[in-house]
Design an enzyme around this catalytic site. Structure first.
Site, PDB file in Angstrom:
ATOM      1  N   ASP A 156       0.615   0.506  -1.485  1.00  0.00           N
ATOM      2  CA  ASP A 156      -0.348   0.066  -2.499  1.00  0.00           C
ATOM      3  C   ASP A 156      -1.758   0.014  -1.909  1.00  0.00           C
ATOM      4  OD1 ASP A 156       1.407  -1.166  -4.934  1.00  0.00           O
ATOM      5  OD2 ASP A 156       2.402  -1.476  -3.018  1.00  0.00           O
ATOM      6  N   ASP A 210       0.743   2.553   4.656  1.00  0.00           N
ATOM      7  CA  ASP A 210       0.887   1.491   3.676  1.00  0.00           C
ATOM      8  C   ASP A 210       1.036   2.197   2.325  1.00  0.00           C
ATOM      9  OD1 ASP A 210       0.862  -1.059   2.486  1.00  0.00           O
ATOM     10  OD2 ASP A 210      -1.303  -0.999   2.228  1.00  0.00           O
TER      11      ASP A 210
END
Length: 136
Positions: A16, A14
């Protein structure tokens, strides 16, 4: 003993909140969009608590039961501001570069709900795009 070959794996990250801390730029763009659409700004901690489920949910949570047209107007203001400020304060978390270098032999992908355009700008701006074979 089992031996692992780098080509047998795909490491998926991922973006953020995992590799980068982008909360401050997101908060500032949300507050800018709120003001531009005649809403009061919110404390950073309130906005940060709403981050994680995508921009539509974030704006809906900030506005509390808004009309869909209002959500779209605030989102448009957000993207316009964020496009010019997404790297003002965003930074890599500690040791991300070292981890990516260590994992260099393995194919890697970014999977994020951040739009592709902004993801590429962020990865390039933080000098980590070359570590990922796929951006999804």
């Amino acid at each position: 003993m089992t031996h692992f070959h780098p080509q047998e794996f795909l490491l998926v990250f991922d973006l953020d909140g995992t590799l980068i801390d982008s909360k401050k730029d997101i908060v500032q763009s949300v507050n800018h969009a709120l003001l531009e659409n005649n809403f009061d700004q919110l404390p950073a901690k309130v906005i940060e608590n709403y981050v994680g489920r995508g921009l539509s949910h974030l704006i809906e949570d900030c506005l509390k039961n808004p009309q869909p047209a209002v959500v779209q107007a605030v989102i448009k203001s957000f993207w316009k501001h964020y496009d010019n400020h997404l790297l003002d304060h965003t930074q890599l978390y500690p040791d991300v570069i070292e981890v990516l270098e260590f994992l260099r032999p393995y194919p890697k992908a970014i999977v994020t709900n951040k739009p592709y355009h902004f993801t590429l700008i962020t990865l390039e701006g933080l000098s980590i795009l070359q570590h990922f074979q796929w951006v999804i």
